[in-house]
Write a protein that holds these residues in place. Structure first.
Motif, PDB file in Angstrom:
ATOM      1  N   THR A 250       0.826  -1.209   0.000  1.00  0.00           N
ATOM      2  CA  THR A 250       0.000   0.000   0.000  1.00  0.00           C
ATOM      3  C   THR A 250       0.858   1.256   0.000  1.00  0.00           C
ATOM      4  N   GLU A 251       0.382   2.266  -0.714  1.00  0.00           N
ATOM      5  CA  GLU A 251       1.071   3.571  -0.714  1.00  0.00           C
ATOM      6  C   GLU A 251       0.659   4.385   0.510  1.00  0.00           C
ATOM      7  N   ASP A 252      -0.520   4.096   1.051  1.00  0.00           N
ATOM      8  CA  ASP A 252      -1.066   4.876   2.167  1.00  0.00           C
ATOM      9  C   ASP A 252      -1.279   3.960   3.379  1.00  0.00           C
ATOM     10  N   LYS A 253      -0.213   3.803   4.171  1.00  0.00           N
ATOM     11  CA  LYS A 253      -0.277   2.880   5.299  1.00  0.00           C
ATOM     12  C   LYS A 253      -1.263   3.353   6.366  1.00  0.00           C
ATOM     13  N   LEU A 254      -1.308   4.654   6.607  1.00  0.00           N
ATOM     14  CA  LEU A 254      -2.190   5.176   7.653  1.00  0.00           C
ATOM     15  C   LEU A 254      -3.653   4.864   7.356  1.00  0.00           C
ATOM     16  N   HIS A 255      -4.044   5.033   6.095  1.00  0.00           N
ATOM     17  CA  HIS A 255      -5.433   4.766   5.715  1.00  0.00           C
ATOM     18  C   HIS A 255      -5.782   3.291   5.941  1.00  0.00           C
TER      19      HIS A 255
ATOM     20  N   ASN B 204       5.427  -0.832   1.384  1.00  0.00           N
ATOM     21  CA  ASN B 204       5.348   0.002   0.187  1.00  0.00           C
ATOM     22  C   ASN B 204       6.699  -0.032  -0.502  1.00  0.00           C
TER      23      ASN B 204
ATOM     24  N   ARG C   4      -9.088   5.575  -4.335  1.00  0.00           N
ATOM     25  CA  ARG C   4      -9.549   5.076  -3.044  1.00  0.00           C
ATOM     26  C   ARG C   4     -11.076   5.152  -2.930  1.00  0.00           C
TER      27      ARG C   4
ATOM     28  N   GLN D  15      -0.998  10.389  14.968  1.00  0.00           N
ATOM     29  CA  GLN D  15      -1.861  10.183  13.790  1.00  0.00           C
ATOM     30  C   GLN D  15      -3.113   9.389  14.155  1.00  0.00           C
TER      31      GLN D  15
ATOM     32  N   ASN E  46      -5.091  13.973  -8.784  1.00  0.00           N
ATOM     33  CA  ASN E  46      -5.279  12.525  -8.681  1.00  0.00           C
ATOM     34  C   ASN E  46      -6.727  12.063  -8.778  1.00  0.00           C
TER      35      ASN E  46
END
Length: 630
Positions: A211-216, A331, A593, A245, A625
């Motif tokens: 994943t590019e967005d680990k937090l999400h 990532n 997303r 976060q 995006n």
């Protein structure tokens, strides 16, 4: 009912042994050398604690983990069982008293680090103790192929000479076949009974997500599984950032790392253990001796250093037998980050030589001197003075620690020691001029009669209680007395304490230990490659990959890991996916997303369809995006 089971029920309040605890205990009681490979959470300590309680005498437990030794001693003492730990930072006279207690005080357990066996006088005292069992915990440390090789462990074998009729019990939670054989050889286990509990954990789903967005993704995981969770990160800064976060998104979280004081560690851990927070974000400093049964999710935000550590940390999930998740988030930049963190900071021989030489100069240790000298140490100050990179220097110091050249301890950062450096009549004069300080000073003198003769370990909490004062006032007075040159004060509130275990011999010292350095660096490189293979391999069951690494073969896929789920998931028709995306984009522009969320399709299906639509010029992507119909 067997005697072993009676003791288990009386002291540990368990109704039955876990497999293979009872078999291991019987082997030990039969006087046999025994090797036990039991994955984390398998109850290794029971295997030596129960048989030790069934026999006259004392069990000698050798372990490198100071925190775990303390934890086990504390737990035994709470059960009314007499136990002692000879950890670092204990003065010579105190060690003599503790060993006297072992010899004459009907103690059942003596815990010590392998480095203690390098002190001849301690070894002489141990030889006279009524030892009934020798338990070697974290036994993989004896093998140069183990993930935490400590040459001091090689000294353990000499106990065989002094206790030829006493059983050796070697215990480890993670060892490959090569390491297992090496342990048996190095410890000279005599025709040992070998017990290997399978590493297979049917209730843990091992997941790897790119994943590019680990937090999400992290938010999604924690929302879906609101039970207790541990998030492992590789540094202290990430601990704090991740907690902030998570809190900003409504999650309750705390953190744990090696830089916290003992009180802070206890406070943060208690919040999580009592489930006042859902998540504890931690470095690998967290976990040893922690036994929380209902941990649902273990998440690694960064690649671990090796699969041994990963398996142990992941294994803290699902100890209640319920389904649990061990998730690794990946990532593309993680590989470079891991190589930079774990490989580029490995010290070579010239750098090791330089660090040791400068360390001796830093503390003004002359050539041929320095043995048993102890110093407070601030890593940042040391590195700043000599312009050394911090991580590489820390790894060099850790290597010297494992080789037994120095002891690098972060366990005693709150310790205080003092010595009065003016004559007693001058102390009396000071009290007459400063009557407000008299009660505390008199309490100190009554409590520590040798305080004029030597640096004495000082307990501010005890003195505060005895003098009807507060710890803050006591510490403030110590600072004042130090400034007025009444006492010599060592307040070890620095990063660490360093003890030199041998005299300074510079290159001669490094030449002796550097033969292990090249082998260790090669091993660390191989171990990281195994982690990368585990994280990138997309055509094999994750549970199978882990089992293969630890020398086990399983024929069936686990059915619950990320590979098995993706393999079993019904493939979407690409045309159907494209049609759903086009229908959405007719309403308005969306990012990938949101498209995934609204269509309830997998990320891979959505990305594949978007790429096809872009190639066919059906849609375009804007600078913000968002995808748009042409």
């Amino acid at each position: 009912m067997s005697k072993a089971l009676e003791i288990l029920q009386q002291y540990w309040k368990h109704d039955a042994f876990r497999e293979p605890q009872e078999e291991i205990i019987n082997s030990v009681l039969d006087g046999k050398d025994t090797f036990a490979l039991m994955p984390t959470g398998g109850g290794k300590s029971i295997c030596f604690q129960v048989p030790a309680m069934m026999q006259e005498g004392i069990c000698l437990v050798i372990s490198p983990l100071i925190a775990l030794m303390r934890d086990q001693v504390e737990n035994l003492q709470k059960k009314g069982i007499k136990a002692i730990a000879l950890t670092g930072g204990i003065y010579h006279d105190d060690i003599i008293d503790l060993l006297d207690n072992c010899q004459f005080g009907n103690y059942k357990f003596l815990y010590l680090s392998p480095e203690r066996l390098q002190n001849d006088w301690i070894l002489e005292r141990i030889k006279n103790l009524p030892i009934n069992l020798i338990a070697i915990d974290e036994a993989h440390c004896v093998s140069q192929w183990g993930h935490d090789f400590r040459p001091a462990y090689l000294k353990i074998v000499q106990l065989k000479e002094y206790f030829p009729k006493v059983s050796f019990l070697a215990l480890t939670a993670s060892a490959t076949l090569r390491v297992k054989e090496d342990i048996i050889t190095q410890l000279k286990l005599d025709n040992p009974q070998v017990f290997s509990k399978s590493f297979y954990r049917a209730n843990i789903a091992y997941m790897v997500f790119e994943t590019e967005d680990k937090l999400h993704l992290l938010q999604q995981i924690l929302q879906k599984n609101p039970q207790p969770s541990i998030i492992y990160v590789t540094n202290r800064k990430s601990c704090l950032e991740t907690v902030h976060q998570l809190e900003s998104h409504g999650f309750t979280a705390t953190y744990y790392h090696g830089g916290l004081s003992s009180k802070e560690k206890e406070k943060h851990m208690k919040l999580w253990m009592e489930e006042k927070v859902q998540v504890i974000v931690a470095t690998n400093a967290f976990g040893m001796g922690i036994d929380k049964a209902n941990v649902k999710t273990i998440i690694h935000l960064h690649l671990p250093q090796n699969l041994e550590n990963y398996y142990q940390e992941a294994g803290r999930a699902g100890r209640d037998g319920e389904k649990a998740f061990a998730i690794l988030l990946n990532n593309p930049s993680d590989v470079l980050h891991a190589e930079a963190q774990f490989l580029s900071v490995l010290p070579d021989k010239p750098f090791l030589n330089l660090v040791f030489s400068k360390l001796c100069s830093f503390f003004q240790i002359a050539y041929g001197e320095g043995i048993d000298e102890q110093f407070s140490f601030n890593l940042n100050q040391f590195c700043a003075k000599y312009n050394f990179p911090i991580l590489k220097t820390y790894n060099a110091l850790q290597f010297l620690d494992r080789q037994g050249v120095i002891n690098l301890s972060q366990e005693f950062s709150e310790k205080v020691s003092i010595q009065f450096i003016i004559p007693s009549k001058e102390v009396i004069r000071y009290m007459s001029l400063n009557p407000a300080d008299e009660e505390i000073i008199l309490t100190i003198l009554r409590t520590y009669p040798g305080i004029y003769d030597m640096q004495t370990a000082f307990n501010p909490t005890l003195i505060a209680k005895k003098s009807n004062s507060t710890e803050k006032i006591v510490l403030s007075l110590l600072q004042k007395l130090h400034e007025k040159q009444v006492i010599d004060l060592i307040a070890k509130n620095n990063d660490a304490t360093i003890t030199f275990n041998e005299v300074r011999e510079d290159e001669r010292t490094i030449n002796r230990v550097s033969k292990h350095l090249e082998a260790q660096n090669k091993l660390k490189t191989e171990q990281l490659q195994a982690v990368l293979h585990y994280s990138k391999e997309t055509k094999t069951c994750k549970q199978k990959l882990l089992m293969q690494y630890f020398g086990e073969t399983i024929n069936e896929d686990c059915g619950v890991c990320s590979y098995c789920i993706s393999k079993n998931k019904k493939k979407q028709n690409p045309e159907t996916v494209s049609e759903k995306i086009i229908a959405l984009l007719k309403m308005q522009d969306f990012n990938s997303r949101d498209i995934q969320k609204l269509t309830k399709l997998s990320k891979d299906d959505v990305i594949f369809a978007l790429q096809n639509l872009l190639e066919n010029d059906t849609i375009s992507i804007k600078s913000n995006n968002l995808y748009s119909l042409k």
